[in-house]
Design a protein around this motif. Structure first.
Motif, PDB file in Angstrom:
ATOM      1  N   ASP A 168      29.152  53.290 -53.707  1.00  0.00           N
ATOM      2  CA  ASP A 168      28.557  51.614 -53.126  1.00  0.00           C
ATOM      3  C   ASP A 168      28.310  51.883 -51.253  1.00  0.00           C
ATOM      4  O   ASP A 168      27.806  50.536 -51.292  1.00  0.00           O
ATOM      5  CB  ASP A 168      28.714  50.514 -53.989  1.00  0.00           C
ATOM      6  N   LEU A 169      29.947  52.109 -51.385  1.00  0.00           N
ATOM      7  CA  LEU A 169      30.116  51.556 -50.079  1.00  0.00           C
ATOM      8  C   LEU A 169      29.361  52.064 -48.321  1.00  0.00           C
ATOM      9  O   LEU A 169      29.597  51.669 -47.789  1.00  0.00           O
ATOM     10  CB  LEU A 169      31.506  51.762 -50.008  1.00  0.00           C
ATOM     11  N   LEU A 170      28.745  53.066 -49.304  1.00  0.00           N
ATOM     12  CA  LEU A 170      27.231  53.507 -48.410  1.00  0.00           C
ATOM     13  C   LEU A 170      25.957  53.126 -48.810  1.00  0.00           C
ATOM     14  O   LEU A 170      26.257  53.807 -50.007  1.00  0.00           O
ATOM     15  CB  LEU A 170      28.155  54.916 -47.837  1.00  0.00           C
ATOM     16  N   GLN A 171      25.069  53.118 -48.573  1.00  0.00           N
ATOM     17  CA  GLN A 171      23.511  52.507 -49.162  1.00  0.00           C
ATOM     18  C   GLN A 171      22.828  52.445 -47.937  1.00  0.00           C
ATOM     19  O   GLN A 171      22.836  52.419 -47.002  1.00  0.00           O
ATOM     20  CB  GLN A 171      23.483  51.459 -49.918  1.00  0.00           C
TER      21      GLN A 171
ATOM     22  N   GLY B  90      21.080  55.961 -51.693  1.00  0.00           N
ATOM     23  CA  GLY B  90      20.715  56.428 -50.456  1.00  0.00           C
ATOM     24  C   GLY B  90      20.979  58.096 -50.812  1.00  0.00           C
ATOM     25  O   GLY B  90      20.801  58.560 -51.662  1.00  0.00           O
ATOM     26  N   THR B  91      19.819  58.286 -49.412  1.00  0.00           N
ATOM     27  CA  THR B  91      19.710  60.097 -48.859  1.00  0.00           C
ATOM     28  C   THR B  91      20.854  60.317 -48.764  1.00  0.00           C
ATOM     29  O   THR B  91      21.613  59.760 -47.982  1.00  0.00           O
ATOM     30  CB  THR B  91      18.538  60.196 -48.329  1.00  0.00           C
ATOM     31  N   PRO B  92      21.158  61.315 -49.659  1.00  0.00           N
ATOM     32  CA  PRO B  92      22.958  62.185 -49.504  1.00  0.00           C
ATOM     33  C   PRO B  92      22.605  62.503 -47.376  1.00  0.00           C
ATOM     34  O   PRO B  92      21.631  63.380 -46.778  1.00  0.00           O
ATOM     35  CB  PRO B  92      22.825  63.694 -49.915  1.00  0.00           C
ATOM     36  N   VAL B  93      23.896  62.285 -46.915  1.00  0.00           N
ATOM     37  CA  VAL B  93      24.027  63.227 -45.312  1.00  0.00           C
ATOM     38  C   VAL B  93      24.405  64.696 -45.747  1.00  0.00           C
ATOM     39  O   VAL B  93      25.104  64.807 -46.275  1.00  0.00           O
ATOM     40  CB  VAL B  93      24.395  62.445 -44.546  1.00  0.00           C
ATOM     41  N   MET B  94      22.964  65.831 -44.941  1.00  0.00           N
ATOM     42  CA  MET B  94      23.753  67.501 -45.231  1.00  0.00           C
ATOM     43  C   MET B  94      24.073  68.171 -44.064  1.00  0.00           C
ATOM     44  O   MET B  94      24.368  68.903 -44.302  1.00  0.00           O
ATOM     45  CB  MET B  94      22.181  67.561 -45.633  1.00  0.00           C
ATOM     46  N   VAL B  95      24.588  67.544 -43.264  1.00  0.00           N
ATOM     47  CA  VAL B  95      25.113  67.812 -42.003  1.00  0.00           C
ATOM     48  C   VAL B  95      26.284  67.275 -41.355  1.00  0.00           C
ATOM     49  O   VAL B  95      26.335  65.849 -41.146  1.00  0.00           O
ATOM     50  CB  VAL B  95      24.247  68.701 -40.804  1.00  0.00           C
ATOM     51  N   ASN B  96      27.356  67.886 -40.869  1.00  0.00           N
ATOM     52  CA  ASN B  96      28.399  67.342 -39.733  1.00  0.00           C
ATOM     53  C   ASN B  96      28.347  65.680 -40.664  1.00  0.00           C
ATOM     54  O   ASN B  96      28.968  64.934 -40.369  1.00  0.00           O
ATOM     55  CB  ASN B  96      27.712  67.100 -38.774  1.00  0.00           C
ATOM     56  N   GLY B  97      29.345  65.955 -41.779  1.00  0.00           N
ATOM     57  CA  GLY B  97      29.601  64.427 -42.478  1.00  0.00           C
ATOM     58  C   GLY B  97      30.949  63.689 -41.870  1.00  0.00           C
ATOM     59  O   GLY B  97      30.661  62.773 -41.898  1.00  0.00           O
ATOM     60  N   ARG B  98      31.602  64.633 -41.663  1.00  0.00           N
ATOM     61  CA  ARG B  98      33.158  63.380 -40.800  1.00  0.00           C
ATOM     62  C   ARG B  98      32.821  63.172 -40.412  1.00  0.00           C
ATOM     63  O   ARG B  98      32.907  62.238 -39.548  1.00  0.00           O
ATOM     64  CB  ARG B  98      33.534  64.817 -40.865  1.00  0.00           C
ATOM     65  N   ALA B  99      31.926  63.886 -38.849  1.00  0.00           N
ATOM     66  CA  ALA B  99      31.142  62.660 -38.312  1.00  0.00           C
ATOM     67  C   ALA B  99      30.183  61.538 -38.472  1.00  0.00           C
ATOM     68  O   ALA B  99      30.677  60.452 -37.724  1.00  0.00           O
ATOM     69  CB  ALA B  99      30.478  63.721 -37.194  1.00  0.00           C
ATOM     70  N   TYR B 100      30.036  61.620 -39.153  1.00  0.00           N
ATOM     71  CA  TYR B 100      28.759  60.766 -39.810  1.00  0.00           C
ATOM     72  C   TYR B 100      30.049  59.163 -40.286  1.00  0.00           C
ATOM     73  O   TYR B 100      29.388  58.291 -39.808  1.00  0.00           O
ATOM     74  CB  TYR B 100      27.838  61.128 -41.180  1.00  0.00           C
ATOM     75  N   ILE B 101      30.509  59.748 -41.220  1.00  0.00           N
ATOM     76  CA  ILE B 101      31.400  58.707 -41.901  1.00  0.00           C
ATOM     77  C   ILE B 101      32.328  58.406 -40.541  1.00  0.00           C
ATOM     78  O   ILE B 101      32.314  56.632 -40.635  1.00  0.00           O
ATOM     79  CB  ILE B 101      32.654  59.394 -42.760  1.00  0.00           C
ATOM     80  N   ALA B 102      32.772  58.783 -39.440  1.00  0.00           N
ATOM     81  CA  ALA B 102      33.251  58.068 -38.517  1.00  0.00           C
ATOM     82  C   ALA B 102      32.353  56.965 -37.975  1.00  0.00           C
ATOM     83  O   ALA B 102      33.011  55.859 -37.627  1.00  0.00           O
ATOM     84  CB  ALA B 102      33.728  59.436 -37.770  1.00  0.00           C
ATOM     85  N   ARG B 103      30.804  57.409 -37.927  1.00  0.00           N
ATOM     86  CA  ARG B 103      30.377  56.241 -37.370  1.00  0.00           C
ATOM     87  C   ARG B 103      30.009  55.654 -38.412  1.00  0.00           C
ATOM     88  O   ARG B 103      29.725  54.365 -37.972  1.00  0.00           O
ATOM     89  CB  ARG B 103      29.378  57.197 -37.269  1.00  0.00           C
TER      90      ARG B 103
END
Length: 232
Positions: free
Chosen positions: A148-151, A212-225
């Motif tokens: 639930d922390l990302l939605q 939510g829609t899964p993030v399919m690329v560059n996941g670590r950078a997305y989490i940092a954002r």
């Protein structure tokens, strides 16, 4: 009709029926099925179980582990425990206290259990007054798994005043985001930063969440954002 959808090597997703929560807000449900090296299955956030899904799951392998990743995602645990009595059940911190009607074998921590060590990493996001969430990383597919922390909800999912609340709560951003209520509920930000620091050590390519829609690329950078607001 196929219920399980491949998401990578030895990981599948299944979307269950929507559930209605506080104030009539409807939420979709989603679970992940991971096949471990011993052939057994790790079921994350089990959704409502029906005969068709049970048959599909059993066709992949025997169910060994049932995981409730936070104190909001445990409603279907009893029916899975009944269907798979040999499986072990695991609870996120604080869940056993709030759901005493469910029998759990162990509480999740930052250290993976021996049964999935080396295949699934985990970190506990502490310091939140709403829920304590266990976040996982499936090594083989490079997938970080939040609950639930990302939605992120699609346009039209909520209507009327609920749509306005969802927008103000950051539940309808261009990419999945931490809802505003969860941001405010992180009373111990130092503890939360420790959890994110651990998560950012994982070589994440994809990011999966329950809503939510899964993030399919560059996941670590997305989490940092997505968690930049948490930094001091």
């Amino acid at each position: 009709m196929t219920t399980l959808m491949p998401f990578g090597p030895d990981i599948w997703l299944a979307d269950g029926p929507a559930v209605t929560g506080i104030a009539g807000f409807r939420f979709p449900t989603r679970m992940a099925v991971i096949r471990l090296a011993d052939g057994g299955l790790f079921i994350w956030s089990p959704v409502a179980l029906d005969p068709a899904m049970k048959a599909e799951v059993e066709a992949i392998g025997p169910v060994h582990h049932l995981v409730a990743p936070n104190s909001l995602h445990h409603m279907a645990m009893p029916e899975w425990q009944h269907a798979f009595p040999a499986a072990k059940s695991y609870a996120a911190p604080r869940l056993a206290e709030t759901a005493p009607h469910i029998a759990f074998d162990a509480e999740l921590g930052d250290t993976p259990l021996a049964d999935w060590a080396g295949e699934i990493e985990q970190a506990i996001m502490r310091g939140n007054s709403i829920t304590t969430e266990a976040v996982f990383f499936h090594v083989k597919s490079g997938t970080a798994i939040f609950t639930d922390l990302l939605q992120q909800f699609p346009k039209g999912w909520f209507t009327g005043w609920r749509a306005l609340v969802a927008k103000l709560d950051l539940m309808r951003e261009a990419e999945p985001a931490v809802p505003r209520k969860f941001r405010l509920a992180f009373r111990d930000r130092a503890a939360a930063r420790e959890g994110i620091a651990r998560i950012l050590t994982w070589p994440t390519e994809k990011v999966l969440m329950a809503h939510g829609t899964p993030v399919m690329v560059n996941g670590r950078a997305y989490i940092a954002r997505a968690f930049r607001w948490l930094q001091p």
